[in-house]
Design a protein around this motif. Sequence first.
Motif, PDB file in Angstrom:
ATOM      1  N   GLU A 313      45.258  28.798  38.276  1.00 24.51           N
ATOM      2  CA  GLU A 313      45.746  29.483  39.464  1.00 24.51           C
ATOM      3  C   GLU A 313      47.127  30.076  39.168  1.00 24.51           C
ATOM      4  O   GLU A 313      47.880  29.543  38.352  1.00 24.51           O
ATOM      5  CB  GLU A 313      45.841  28.526  40.659  1.00 24.51           C
ATOM      6  N   LYS A 314      47.443  31.165  39.857  1.00 21.99           N
ATOM      7  CA  LYS A 314      48.734  31.830  39.673  1.00 21.99           C
ATOM      8  C   LYS A 314      49.700  31.397  40.763  1.00 21.99           C
ATOM      9  O   LYS A 314      49.314  31.255  41.928  1.00 21.99           O
ATOM     10  CB  LYS A 314      48.559  33.350  39.707  1.00 21.99           C
ATOM     11  N   CYS A 315      50.958  31.184  40.385  1.00 27.02           N
ATOM     12  CA  CYS A 315      51.968  30.807  41.364  1.00 27.02           C
ATOM     13  C   CYS A 315      52.239  31.966  42.332  1.00 27.02           C
ATOM     14  O   CYS A 315      52.151  33.138  41.936  1.00 27.02           O
ATOM     15  CB  CYS A 315      53.267  30.417  40.662  1.00 27.02           C
ATOM     16  N   PRO A 316      52.581  31.676  43.593  1.00 29.07           N
ATOM     17  CA  PRO A 316      52.915  32.736  44.560  1.00 29.07           C
ATOM     18  C   PRO A 316      54.153  33.513  44.120  1.00 29.07           C
ATOM     19  O   PRO A 316      54.980  33.014  43.343  1.00 29.07           O
ATOM     20  CB  PRO A 316      53.183  31.963  45.861  1.00 29.07           C
ATOM     21  N   THR A 317      54.296  34.730  44.619  1.00 30.30           N
ATOM     22  CA  THR A 317      55.416  35.594  44.210  1.00 30.30           C
ATOM     23  C   THR A 317      56.774  35.041  44.631  1.00 30.30           C
ATOM     24  O   THR A 317      57.780  35.294  43.965  1.00 30.30           O
ATOM     25  CB  THR A 317      55.235  36.996  44.802  1.00 30.30           C
ATOM     26  N   ASP A 318      56.823  34.266  45.721  1.00 32.47           N
ATOM     27  CA  ASP A 318      58.116  33.744  46.170  1.00 32.47           C
ATOM     28  C   ASP A 318      58.555  32.518  45.370  1.00 32.47           C
ATOM     29  O   ASP A 318      59.746  32.174  45.347  1.00 32.47           O
ATOM     30  CB  ASP A 318      58.077  33.414  47.665  1.00 32.47           C
ATOM     31  N   VAL A 319      57.603  31.846  44.741  1.00 28.15           N
ATOM     32  CA  VAL A 319      57.913  30.733  43.821  1.00 28.15           C
ATOM     33  C   VAL A 319      57.066  30.973  42.561  1.00 28.15           C
ATOM     34  O   VAL A 319      56.038  30.339  42.353  1.00 28.15           O
ATOM     35  CB  VAL A 319      57.613  29.367  44.464  1.00 28.15           C
ATOM     36  N   PRO A 320      57.496  31.884  41.678  1.00 26.71           N
ATOM     37  CA  PRO A 320      56.619  32.426  40.625  1.00 26.71           C
ATOM     38  C   PRO A 320      56.422  31.551  39.389  1.00 26.71           C
ATOM     39  O   PRO A 320      55.597  31.893  38.544  1.00 26.71           O
ATOM     40  CB  PRO A 320      57.327  33.720  40.243  1.00 26.71           C
ATOM     41  N   TYR A 321      57.150  30.424  39.261  1.00 29.15           N
ATOM     42  CA  TYR A 321      57.077  29.653  38.025  1.00 29.15           C
ATOM     43  C   TYR A 321      56.579  28.232  38.275  1.00 29.15           C
ATOM     44  O   TYR A 321      56.995  27.579  39.233  1.00 29.15           O
ATOM     45  CB  TYR A 321      58.442  29.594  37.341  1.00 29.15           C
ATOM     46  N   PHE A 322      55.696  27.789  37.382  1.00 32.01           N
ATOM     47  CA  PHE A 322      55.180  26.431  37.500  1.00 32.01           C
ATOM     48  C   PHE A 322      56.003  25.480  36.645  1.00 32.01           C
ATOM     49  O   PHE A 322      56.189  25.697  35.452  1.00 32.01           O
ATOM     50  CB  PHE A 322      53.714  26.359  37.067  1.00 32.01           C
TER      51      PHE A 322
END
Length: 343
Positions: A313-322
Amino acid sequence: MRVLQCACHLAIFITWLAEIQGFSMEEKCKHLAGKGYIGDPSDCRAWGFCQDNKLSGRSNCNEGLLFNFRDGTCRNVSNANCHSDTSEICAKLQPEDYIADPANCRRYIQCKDIGENSWIDCGEGQVFSNEMQTCLEEVSGCPQDNICSYMKDGSLVGNPNTCRSYYKCQNGFGIQINCTGGRYFNRKTGLCQIWMPDYCDQDEDLLWEMPPSQDYHICNKYYQMDRDGAQLIPDLMTCYGYYNCTSQFDKGQWSSCPWGKHFEWWSEKCGSPKDNSCSYDRCGNVNQFLMATINTGCQEYTICQDNRSMKSEKCPTDVPYFDELLWRCTKEFPNYRVCFMDG
């Protein structure tokens, strides 16, 4: 009629007799990784645009221009490659080999005669096969038609027959590349991944197996002769296993890192998974539900179940980093080695 010459010179090309039928532009877009322009086999002025694995548009070059499929641009007639370059095809072969005319595969020529107008005609209802080095009964199109024909140089295209490999296109032909470590090619990302994409044949799902407890070939192939003593070599199946080799002729003994650790091939030590961009299943040997997905700059995470990767899954744009230690997406870029390394 039979042209005597070993067909092995063409082994790197996709010229299988089973694929004698051509691929439509829609089929090509379905397997193309990413987006881009492709040539129209029926019209040298026409092109299509692929996006999201679909043919999203078609058009023509302006009057007096032809579509150059090799770089995806419209060019003057004198500078455009509407078909595969015969000289480049022959550069990979022997002078005695024959190739079909890319613009009309009912005729062929010997490589040493390229540049001379000495084409040989197969005859009514016949086409020339580069692989078989002979004329065959025409079934549907040219034997050289393949998933990479009229595709831009450097394009990555999924293998229509299996998710375990893909092709890198060059001059309208494809060089087959296999995904290592039981991985599958994702035609959306253009990368090999440990979990099987939904569109793959479920029969291709690989059963996980433990590495053998002893392996002679590992030591023989990977033991570094310029170093003495025991060497720890990755098992090439997991992120946490390795073989202990005392010499090139030793039978390697398999061992595993402690729970929660992955093996670092460069240091020959077990360490934190966040500092290792292993290309095998990163969910193995850890008690985590989420792990960073390699080759994404820590912008995606992998969901684990029973120590196996299930999906990404891709992180949301407002919290972009895992953040692999926090098990969640954050605003701050994690300064972990896994975020920088390719696997």
